[in-house]
Design an enzyme around this catalytic site. Structure first.
Site, PDB file in Angstrom:
ATOM      1  CE  LYS A   1       6.335  11.876   0.490  1.00  0.00           C
ATOM      2  NZ  LYS A   1       7.629  13.025   0.558  1.00  0.00           N
TER       3      LYS A   1
ATOM      4  CG  ASP B   1       5.890   1.879   1.150  1.00  0.00           C
ATOM      5  OD1 ASP B   1       5.301   1.058   1.875  1.00  0.00           O
ATOM      6  OD2 ASP B   1       6.881   2.680   1.987  1.00  0.00           O
TER       7      ASP B   1
ATOM      8  CE1 TYR C   1       5.119  10.930   5.183  1.00  0.00           C
ATOM      9  CE2 TYR C   1       4.911   8.510   4.641  1.00  0.00           C
ATOM     10  CZ  TYR C   1       5.429   9.517   4.558  1.00  0.00           C
ATOM     11  OH  TYR C   1       6.782   9.657   4.014  1.00  0.00           O
TER      12      TYR C   1
ATOM     13  CB  VAL D   1      17.526  11.428   2.190  1.00  0.00           C
ATOM     14  CG1 VAL D   1      18.213  11.690   0.718  1.00  0.00           C
ATOM     15  CG2 VAL D   1      16.974   9.975   2.290  1.00  0.00           C
TER      16      VAL D   1
END
Length: 293
Positions: free
Chosen positions: A125, A98, A121, A12
């Site tokens: 997050k 997600d 993970y 990104v």
């Protein structure tokens, strides 16, 4: 608009550099997310109009053994960023995943659904999301999935390599989600940041993923067809492809509130895939030309 971006070489961040070349990008040498205080210090030093966090610990399997480090990078560092952004009164756009959900069922996840991460993970997050909200500033948490691009390591590039080497592959067919081109995520981050500057009430948690939803096996077939590779794909269940970190079976995301708030519809990953292949082909042509000279 003075934009400060955490991240330089990720998928990104690379696309943000193309879309917003005048933005200021902070690499590890200037803001090491494993030392979160450097993140807040950088924000206060630069005093930007908006902040985008495009950096994270993304080694999903390795996070099972390095959860403390992943938590510092994915949880504590975003907290410091969000606190500094709140101190300056500027919008903070934070990319999430997600993986904060448990992947059950087959209904697309709503932003309001209760998170229940099933791996390290995802837990780290989620910690970052909670910290950004707790900071109390102007913010947007943008959950996305299955990020792909012509840069770095991702499923498209792996499939292109394997598809050129082999006649057949077995690919997981019971994990379903929306592949999301990094270029579209970058554009979405910039759009959201712009809206938040004039409408702080739009702060919140949003979803953004490519359409249509497919399985990894279906996505692989589309990659080979688009690239003109003759490689047969046989679908297998997740149980036949064990990994250190559990993967969600259902990565579908309901992105309707993102469309309503920011006029950002779900991007068609099939168009994004064509762009990725074109970029890779152009890069190969440039390398080949350099070899010939």
């Amino acid at each position: 608009m003075k934009i400060l971006v955490f991240g330089t070489n990720g998928q990104v961040a690379t696309e943000l550099r193309r879309a917003a070349p005048d933005a200021f990008f902070l690499g590890r040498d200037q803001a090491d997310l494993s030392d979160p205080d450097t993140c807040s210090a950088a924000i206060l030093a630069h005093r930007p109009d908006v902040i985008i966090n495009a950096a994270a610990y993304t080694a999903v399997d390795r996070a099972e053994e390095e959860e403390a480090l992943a938590h510092t990078i994915n949880g504590t560092a975003p907290r410091r960023m969000a606190e500094a952004a709140a101190q300056l009164g500027v919008p903070f756009v934070h990319i999430s995943t997600d993986y904060v959900f448990d992947g059950s069922g087959n209904r697309p996840w709503l932003p309001s659904d209760t998170p229940a991460p099933q791996n390290a993970y995802g837990r780290t997050k989620l910690a970052g999301e909670d910290a950004v909200r707790a900071a109390g500033g102007i913010h947007a948490i943008l959950r996305t999935s299955w990020v792909v691009s012509a840069h770095g390591s991702n499923f498209v590039k792996t499939m292109l390599r394997l598809g050129a080497e082999r006649e057949a592959l077995t690919i997981v067919a019971d994990q379903v989600g929306g592949p999301t081109p990094a270029r579209d995520i970058a554009a979405a981050c910039l759009r959201i940041a712009q809206v938040l500057r004039t409408d702080p009430s739009a702060s919140g948690t949003y979803h953004f993923s490519g359409a249509p939803d497919v399985s990894w096996a279906e996505f692989a077939r589309a990659i080979f067809e688009t690239a003109g590779l003759d490689c047969k794909v046989t679908g297998i269940p997740t149980t036949d492809y064990p990994t250190p970190a559990a993967r969600p079976l259902n990565s579908r995301l309901d992105c309707s509130t993102t469309k309503d708030a920011f006029d950002l519809p779900r991007p068609d990953w099939r168009i994004g895939l064509q762009d990725i292949l074109k970029t890779l082909m152009e890069a190969r042509d440039v390398r080949n030309a350099g070899t010939r000279t």
